[in-house]
Design an enzyme around this catalytic site. Structure first.
Site, PDB file in Angstrom:
ATOM      1  N   CYS A 132       0.833  -1.210   0.000  1.00 39.51           N
ATOM      2  CA  CYS A 132       0.000   0.000   0.000  1.00 39.51           C
ATOM      3  C   CYS A 132       0.866   1.257   0.000  1.00 39.51           C
ATOM      4  O   CYS A 132       0.431   2.301  -0.451  1.00 39.51           O
ATOM      5  CB  CYS A 132      -0.919  -0.018   1.196  1.00 39.51           C
ATOM      6  N   MET A 147      -5.528  -7.019   7.169  1.00 40.35           N
ATOM      7  CA  MET A 147      -5.555  -5.703   7.797  1.00 40.35           C
ATOM      8  C   MET A 147      -6.793  -5.537   8.665  1.00 40.35           C
ATOM      9  O   MET A 147      -6.750  -4.898   9.718  1.00 40.35           O
ATOM     10  CB  MET A 147      -5.482  -4.590   6.744  1.00 40.35           C
ATOM     11  N   ALA A 206     -12.369  -8.404   5.325  1.00 45.63           N
ATOM     12  CA  ALA A 206     -12.115  -9.384   6.388  1.00 45.63           C
ATOM     13  C   ALA A 206     -10.762 -10.067   6.172  1.00 45.63           C
ATOM     14  O   ALA A 206     -10.584 -11.237   6.483  1.00 45.63           O
ATOM     15  CB  ALA A 206     -13.239 -10.410   6.418  1.00 45.63           C
ATOM     16  N   SER A 238       9.307   2.332   6.535  1.00 42.87           N
ATOM     17  CA  SER A 238       7.840   2.279   6.552  1.00 42.87           C
ATOM     18  C   SER A 238       7.244   3.538   7.152  1.00 42.87           C
ATOM     19  O   SER A 238       7.895   4.227   7.945  1.00 42.87           O
ATOM     20  CB  SER A 238       7.380   1.083   7.398  1.00 42.87           C
TER      21      SER A 238
HETATM   22  N1  LIG Z   1      -1.095  -5.925   4.119  1.00 39.92           N
HETATM   23  C1  LIG Z   1      -0.646  -4.748   4.508  1.00 39.92           C
HETATM   24  O1  LIG Z   1       0.391  -4.604   5.174  1.00 39.92           O
HETATM   25  C2  LIG Z   1      -1.402  -3.490   4.204  1.00 39.92           C
HETATM   26  C3  LIG Z   1      -1.070  -2.326   4.858  1.00 39.92           C
HETATM   27  C4  LIG Z   1      -1.808  -1.184   4.612  1.00 39.92           C
HETATM   28  C5  LIG Z   1      -2.838  -1.223   3.712  1.00 39.92           C
HETATM   29  N2  LIG Z   1      -3.117  -2.364   3.060  1.00 39.92           N
HETATM   30  C6  LIG Z   1      -4.227  -2.329   2.118  1.00 39.92           C
HETATM   31  O2  LIG Z   1      -5.362  -2.877   2.774  1.00 39.92           O
HETATM   32  C7  LIG Z   1      -6.168  -3.554   1.833  1.00 39.92           C
HETATM   33  C8  LIG Z   1      -6.421  -4.961   2.329  1.00 39.92           C
HETATM   34  O3  LIG Z   1      -5.179  -5.621   2.478  1.00 39.92           O
HETATM   35  P1  LIG Z   1      -5.088  -7.055   3.174  1.00 39.92           P
HETATM   36  O4  LIG Z   1      -3.644  -7.367   3.300  1.00 39.92           O
HETATM   37  O5  LIG Z   1      -5.954  -7.097   4.381  1.00 39.92           O
HETATM   38  O6  LIG Z   1      -5.742  -7.969   2.022  1.00 39.92           O
HETATM   39  P2  LIG Z   1      -6.268  -9.469   2.102  1.00 39.92           P
HETATM   40  O7  LIG Z   1      -5.865 -10.136   3.368  1.00 39.92           O
HETATM   41  O8  LIG Z   1      -5.889 -10.096   0.803  1.00 39.92           O
HETATM   42  O9  LIG Z   1      -7.865  -9.311   2.133  1.00 39.92           O
HETATM   43  C9  LIG Z   1      -8.515  -8.766   1.039  1.00 39.92           C
HETATM   44  C10 LIG Z   1      -9.908  -8.317   1.444  1.00 39.92           C
HETATM   45  O10 LIG Z   1     -10.456  -7.528   0.381  1.00 39.92           O
HETATM   46  C11 LIG Z   1     -11.679  -8.110  -0.046  1.00 39.92           C
HETATM   47  N3  LIG Z   1     -11.828  -7.870  -1.483  1.00 39.92           N
HETATM   48  C12 LIG Z   1     -10.967  -8.224  -2.471  1.00 39.92           C
HETATM   49  N4  LIG Z   1     -11.435  -7.798  -3.669  1.00 39.92           N
HETATM   50  C13 LIG Z   1     -12.617  -7.188  -3.425  1.00 39.92           C
HETATM   51  C14 LIG Z   1     -13.567  -6.549  -4.241  1.00 39.92           C
HETATM   52  N5  LIG Z   1     -13.398  -6.452  -5.570  1.00 39.92           N
HETATM   53  N6  LIG Z   1     -14.672  -6.011  -3.654  1.00 39.92           N
HETATM   54  C15 LIG Z   1     -14.836  -6.080  -2.323  1.00 39.92           C
HETATM   55  N7  LIG Z   1     -13.977  -6.694  -1.478  1.00 39.92           N
HETATM   56  C16 LIG Z   1     -12.857  -7.232  -2.032  1.00 39.92           C
HETATM   57  C17 LIG Z   1     -11.558  -9.571   0.287  1.00 39.92           C
HETATM   58  O11 LIG Z   1     -12.852 -10.107   0.346  1.00 39.92           O
HETATM   59  P3  LIG Z   1     -13.095 -11.698   0.178  1.00 39.92           P
HETATM   60  O12 LIG Z   1     -12.848 -12.292   1.532  1.00 39.92           O
HETATM   61  O13 LIG Z   1     -14.520 -11.795  -0.245  1.00 39.92           O
HETATM   62  O14 LIG Z   1     -12.123 -12.179  -0.859  1.00 39.92           O
HETATM   63  C18 LIG Z   1     -10.879  -9.471   1.662  1.00 39.92           C
HETATM   64  O15 LIG Z   1     -11.799  -9.112   2.641  1.00 39.92           O
HETATM   65  C19 LIG Z   1      -5.414  -3.485   0.493  1.00 39.92           C
HETATM   66  O16 LIG Z   1      -5.924  -2.414  -0.279  1.00 39.92           O
HETATM   67  C20 LIG Z   1      -4.001  -3.171   0.886  1.00 39.92           C
HETATM   68  O17 LIG Z   1      -3.315  -2.439  -0.095  1.00 39.92           O
HETATM   69  C21 LIG Z   1      -2.461  -3.507   3.308  1.00 39.92           C
END
Ligand SMILES: NC(=O)c1ccc[n+]([C@@H]2O[C@H](COP(=O)([O-])OP(=O)(O)OC[C@H]3O[C@@H](n4cnc5c(N)ncnc54)[C@H](OP(=O)(O)O)[C@@H]3O)[C@@H](O)[C@H]2O)c1
Length: 437
Positions: A50, A202, A199, A109
């Site tokens: 991100c 993050m 869910a 970071s």
């Molecule tokens: N990982 C990090 O360190 C970090 C840090 C800061 C910000 N972020 C940002 O936070 C966000 C989530 O990251 P994460 O690591 O938690 O991801 P993750 O574990 O892969 O989870 C993805 C989530 O997004 C949902 N999703 C995916 N595509 C979607 C769509 N088209 N419409 C609605 N919901 C959708 C998924 O729903 P389903 O369960 O239905 O698939 C799941 O709830 C990303 O944008 C990422 O860039 C991540």
């Protein structure tokens, strides 16, 4: 050959630029293929998070290789070079190595020392290996970066305190709630009606921090209900009402504080959606998704306060000073790891000469062995032949051991080049190549 990294991060580009560069996992294979399809790019790997998009490469020619990567970034993002370039940084050789070590340790970071970056660096290694875009050099560099990240977290206090973007998001909500009450401090979220959209990883961290900050009930919305329920089950002491994402409007009406953290590539909350519902009092939205889950146009909506991942800076800088002190502990460790990699990388310069020396001695050995064995005649048993052969190999290996170790040992570039030249001259290595031809 040169090691180079070209990229952008929260330090050099706002979220509206970063989100255009972000590369989702499903597009990694084709992106890596495009990069390594360029004749200048020998090895490549991509770190997409991100807060950053960085492309680590081994390039044939520094200038042409970096140009190829910038060209890729421009066509991938749709941003012309003149718009993109001011946001890009480039580091070469030692600086690229040192930058990667800092990134893996969490020192670059937004939230200093946060732990998610290490998993993201591990993912970059896994994808690079899976899609075979990395060769021995990047493989070694990135693997060493992962172990450096682990070392920093186990040998310093940098990782303590469970810091993450999610914890900063919860703190931002507390700060904004406090400011709305005329206080410049973090206040309890106990009275807030909270919803979390997404869910994944993050959202899990969001729930942990919300619980720690006094929030006892949450509406959890997700595209897949089962995943939300699975996550909720891990928080038995919290009241979590799981809903499908199509009930988002209802949640926006009944909540005062909404966090979004989905991997959706398009915004899921925008002004047109908010116009169709009647907001109950005020609504605070905090979006940690990149690309953003909340469109910038919601800011014009009355009663709505919206924050994205760049706004976390406000809360992060409040407690950064203490962490800066801890970060200093990590610096010498990072320098040591960077130096170890560079010593290994420089020692590779000796490999062609070592290979030639080995081949030259091996050809002498096998020639002399053949002569000796033919002189022995048929009386010499197979077992005796094997013993003589092993003896000849043992002698060659013993002779090679010291020069090979010395040629690969850490030394200045000119010392190594002198030593290589001496070996090549004394053993007529180039001549023996010509004779073979
Ligand atoms: N990982 C990090 O360190 C970090 C840090 C800061 C910000 N972020 C940002 O936070 C966000 C989530 O990251 P994460 O690591 O938690 O991801 P993750 O574990 O892969 O989870 C993805 C989530 O997004 C949902 N999703 C995916 N595509 C979607 C769509 N088209 N419409 C609605 N919901 C959708 C998924 O729903 P389903 O369960 O239905 O698939 C799941 O709830 C990303 O944008 C990422 O860039 C991540």
């Amino acid at each position: 050959m040169h090691i180079a990294v070209v990229g952008l991060s929260h330090r050099t580009a706002p979220v509206e630029i970063r989100e255009k560069l972000s590369i989702p996992e499903q597009n990694m294979k084709i992106s890596l293929k495009t990069l390594t399809g360029n004749e200048q790019v020998l090895e490549a790997s991509i770190l997409s998070t991100c807060n950053r998009l960085e492309i680590y490469t081994l390039v044939r020619n520094q200038e042409k290789g970096i140009f190829a990567v910038k060209d890729f970034l421009s066509s991938h993002s749709g941003l012309p070079q003149e718009e993109l370039n001011p946001h890009l940084f480039t580091f070469n050789q030692e600086e690229a190595v040192s930058h990667l070590m800092r990134v893996a340790a969490g020192l670059d970071s937004l939230v200093l020392g946060e732990g998610q970056i290490l998993s993201q660096v591990k993912k970059m290694v896994r994808l690079g290996q899976e899609y075979q875009s990395m060769g021995p050099i990047l493989n070694r560099l990135l693997t060493q970066a992962v172990s450096t990240g682990k070392r920093v977290r186990s040998e310093t206090n940098l990782g303590t305190g469970a810091v993450s973007i999610s914890s900063a998001a919860v703190e931002l909500a507390q700060l904004k709630l406090g400011q709305a009450q005329g206080l410049d401090e973090l206040v309890s979220l106990e009275s807030e009606k909270v919803a979390v959209v997404g869910a994944g990883r993050m959202s899990r961290l969001l729930l942990q921090h919300l619980q720690a900050k006094g929030c006892s009930g949450v509406t959890l919305l997700n595209r897949t209900l089962k995943r939300a329920e699975g996550l909720a089950a891990d928080f038995p002491d919290m009241r979590i009402d799981c809903r499908l994402l199509d009930q988002l409007n209802n949640a926006l009406v009944t909540s005062s504080l909404v966090f979004t953290s989905t991997a959706a590539e398009e915004p899921i909350i925008d002004a047109s959606r908010l116009k169709t519902i009647s907001i109950n009092g005020s609504l605070r939205l905090i979006d940690i998704g990149v690309p953003r889950n909340i469109s910038a146009d919601v800011e014009a909506m009355p009663g709505v306060e919206s924050h994205d991942v760049d706004d976390l800076q406000e809360v992060v800088s409040r407690n950064q000073e203490a962490r800066q002190q801890i970060a200093l502990q990590a610096e010498s460790l990072l320098n040591e790891e960077g130096r170890l990699f560079l010593e290994w990388w420089e020692s590779l310069e000796a490999v062609p000469t070592i290979n030639k020396l080995r081949a030259s001695l091996e050809s002498i050995r096998s020639e002399e062995l053949m002569k000796a064995l033919s002189r022995m005649g048929p009386d010499f048993s197979a077992r005796e032949r094997k013993v003589v052969e092993a003896l000849s190999k043992g002698i060659i290996n013993k002779i090679l051991h010291t020069p090979v170790t010395k040629l690969r040992a850490p030394q200045t570039r000119s010392e190594r080049q002198q030593a290589l030249l001496a070996v090549e001259t004394l053993f007529a290595l180039d001549n023996s190549d010509q004779q073979d031809d």
